[in-house]
Design a protein around this motif. Structure first.
Motif, mmCIF file in Angstrom:
data_model
loop_
_atom_site.group_PDB
_atom_site.id
_atom_site.type_symbol
_atom_site.label_atom_id
_atom_site.label_comp_id
_atom_site.label_asym_id
_atom_site.label_seq_id
_atom_site.Cartn_x
_atom_site.Cartn_y
_atom_site.Cartn_z
ATOM 1 N N THR A 153 0.840 -1.192 0.000
ATOM 2 C CA THR A 153 0.000 0.000 0.000
ATOM 3 C C THR A 153 0.879 1.248 0.000
ATOM 4 O O THR A 153 2.014 1.234 0.471
ATOM 5 C CB THR A 153 -0.934 0.071 1.231
ATOM 6 N N ASP A 169 0.196 5.102 1.308
ATOM 7 C CA ASP A 169 -0.804 5.847 2.078
ATOM 8 C C ASP A 169 -1.397 7.025 1.325
ATOM 9 O O ASP A 169 -2.601 7.249 1.370
ATOM 10 C CB ASP A 169 -0.218 6.324 3.409
ATOM 11 N N ASP A 170 -0.586 7.806 0.645
ATOM 12 C CA ASP A 170 -1.093 8.966 -0.091
ATOM 13 C C ASP A 170 -0.233 9.143 -1.340
ATOM 14 O O ASP A 170 0.839 9.745 -1.286
ATOM 15 C CB ASP A 170 -1.054 10.218 0.783
ATOM 16 N N ARG A 203 -5.556 6.059 0.225
ATOM 17 C CA ARG A 203 -4.681 4.889 0.163
ATOM 18 C C ARG A 203 -4.745 4.214 -1.202
ATOM 19 O O ARG A 203 -5.807 4.041 -1.791
ATOM 20 C CB ARG A 203 -5.070 3.885 1.245
ATOM 21 N N HIS A 220 7.489 5.646 0.927
ATOM 22 C CA HIS A 220 6.064 5.908 1.134
ATOM 23 C C HIS A 220 5.200 4.680 0.880
ATOM 24 O O HIS A 220 4.023 4.811 0.560
ATOM 25 C CB HIS A 220 5.601 7.067 0.224
ATOM 26 N N TRP A 221 5.758 3.494 1.000
ATOM 27 C CA TRP A 221 5.004 2.278 0.731
ATOM 28 C C TRP A 221 5.243 1.267 1.850
ATOM 29 O O TRP A 221 6.239 1.338 2.566
ATOM 30 C CB TRP A 221 5.398 1.685 -0.619
ATOM 31 N N LYS A 222 4.308 0.335 1.985
ATOM 32 C CA LYS A 222 4.408 -0.725 2.992
ATOM 33 C C LYS A 222 4.059 -2.051 2.336
ATOM 34 O O LYS A 222 3.020 -2.174 1.687
ATOM 35 C CB LYS A 222 3.443 -0.483 4.150
#
Length: 116
Positions: free
Chosen positions: A10, A12-13, A82, A107-109
């Motif tokens: 994912t 987030d923004d 998201r 900025h990712w997971k």
């Protein structure tokens, strides 16, 4: 190359997700644009070659880090801010991580990995 894996991650923004190097960073806002940019970065060595050329000694960069997977497939969809991303590739996690970092920084997971 290794066997095909499916990575679920994912962002987030996506509108603020940028890499540290402006010339290599993703500049879009839509999930489709991001999926296309990441898919291209995995299928073709162009992004890696541009990054390699920026290194102090490009000849010292391990050529294995420039591997590509012409069959890689990336899909992305957005829910509120998201962005959910699915990557199907033979490339190892380390290469996927490097290309993601170039495009959108940290900025990712990563949420899950499965074998296809």
């Amino acid at each position: 190359m290794s066997q095909v894996q499916k990575f679920f991650l994912t962002v987030d923004d996506l509108s603020v997700a940028r890499g540290e190097v402006e010339q290599l960073s993703f500049h879009g806002v839509s999930p489709d644009a991001f999926a296309a940019a990441l898919q291209s970065a995995l299928r073709e060595p162009t992004l890696w070659q541009r990054w390699r050329a920026m290194q102090p000694d490009p000849d010292e960069v391990d050529p294995a880090t420039g591997a590509s997977d012409p069959d890689a497939v990336v899909t992305a969809s957005q829910s509120d801010l998201r962005c959910d991303v699915e990557v199907v590739t033979r490339l190892p996690h380390a290469i996927l991580r490097h290309r993601l970092d170039l495009l959108i920084g940290r900025h990712w997971k990563l949420h899950d990995v499965s074998h296809v």
